[in-house]
Design a protein around this motif. Structure first.
Motif, PDB file in Angstrom:
ATOM      1  N   LEU A   1      44.267  56.541  48.706  1.00  0.00           N
ATOM      2  CA  LEU A   1      45.131  57.567  48.568  1.00  0.00           C
ATOM      3  C   LEU A   1      46.510  57.341  49.074  1.00  0.00           C
ATOM      4  N   ASP A   2      46.565  56.689  50.375  1.00  0.00           N
ATOM      5  CA  ASP A   2      47.880  56.337  50.983  1.00  0.00           C
ATOM      6  C   ASP A   2      47.622  55.169  51.952  1.00  0.00           C
TER       7      ASP A   2
ATOM      8  N   ALA B   1      38.461  63.002  51.594  1.00  0.00           N
ATOM      9  CA  ALA B   1      39.608  62.217  52.491  1.00  0.00           C
ATOM     10  C   ALA B   1      38.943  61.460  53.686  1.00  0.00           C
TER      11      ALA B   1
ATOM     12  N   LYS C   1      40.634  58.986  56.976  1.00  0.00           N
ATOM     13  CA  LYS C   1      41.727  58.462  57.671  1.00  0.00           C
ATOM     14  C   LYS C   1      41.032  57.210  58.678  1.00  0.00           C
TER      15      LYS C   1
ATOM     16  N   ARG D   1      39.472  58.017  49.698  1.00  0.00           N
ATOM     17  CA  ARG D   1      38.293  58.908  49.263  1.00  0.00           C
ATOM     18  C   ARG D   1      37.215  57.982  48.908  1.00  0.00           C
TER      19      ARG D   1
ATOM     20  N   SER E   1      44.643  56.338  54.382  1.00  0.00           N
ATOM     21  CA  SER E   1      43.865  57.535  53.731  1.00  0.00           C
ATOM     22  C   SER E   1      43.273  56.867  52.304  1.00  0.00           C
TER      23      SER E   1
ATOM     24  N   GLN F   1      47.936  52.449  47.396  1.00  0.00           N
ATOM     25  CA  GLN F   1      47.574  53.700  46.659  1.00  0.00           C
ATOM     26  C   GLN F   1      47.245  53.691  45.235  1.00  0.00           C
TER      27      GLN F   1
END
Length: 197
Positions: A38-39, A13, A15, A86, A84, A61
């Motif tokens: 991820l978001d 993760a 950010k 990865r 966010s 996402q």
């Protein structure tokens, strides 16, 4: 352009705040790894001087950015909303879909429409259909986009994009809600956009 380098070590993760940018160095990311959102929403662009920050794609996402398919000078990922992602994701195999290639193709197709007004109309529809949501008579994009960036995306000047955006505002087809980072577009405008397939 201001950016930080993405750490070489893969992370589950990572950010970024809205407006922050990281540069991905392809020489440090061998072996077919990829980034996976991820978001949030990200803009992927080329930082090369010759291309002046040319936008290649927007990611959301579930979308992946293959690090083995990058420009030798690297690629930048800008957070348009809190982001966010990865950096240790395994590339999806056999899916037949690459988000970056698809976006690049659609943006290229938009640049070949007849005039700047048509190109803006098609761009707004593409952004809303891919990254936005409909709310009754309006469609919301979760981020704002500068007039200069719109000019880059539709192959016009900032002055031209400002004039076209002002026209949409006067026609009550575009609004920028005060205190919110979003952009509102009339659903009728989006539905009437040139079909890009």
């Amino acid at each position: 352009m201001s950016f930080h380098f993405l750490p070489d070590e893969p992370a589950a993760a990572f950010k970024l705040k809205s407006g922050q940018t990281v540069m991905v160095d392809p020489s440090a990311r061998q072996g077919g790894s990829c980034l996976e959102v991820l978001d949030g929403v990200a803009r992927v662009y080329c930082p090369c001087e010759e291309t002046e920050g040319m936008t290649l794609a927007f990611l959301q996402q579930g979308d992946q950015l293959r690090t083995d398919r990058l420009c030798s000078e690297g690629i930048c990922v800008e957070a348009l909303t809190p982001l966010s992602f990865r950096s240790d994701a395994e590339p999806l195999q056999g899916q037949g879909f690459d988000a970056v290639n698809e976006w690049t193709l659609q943006l290229l197709r938009i640049r070949h429409l007849g005039n700047a007004e048509l190109r803006l109309h098609a761009l707004l529809a593409l952004l809303v259909n891919r990254l936005g949501r409909r709310c009754g008579d309006w469609c919301d994009l979760p981020f704002r986009i500068t007039h200069e960036r719109i000019g880059e995306l539709i192959g016009s000047t900032r002055v031209t994009s400002t004039r076209l955006i002002s026209k949409l505002r006067r026609q009550a087809q575009l609004a920028t809600p005060a205190g919110q980072p979003s952009l509102r577009l009339a659903a009728a405008l989006i539905e009437a956009a040139p079909v890009m397939g």
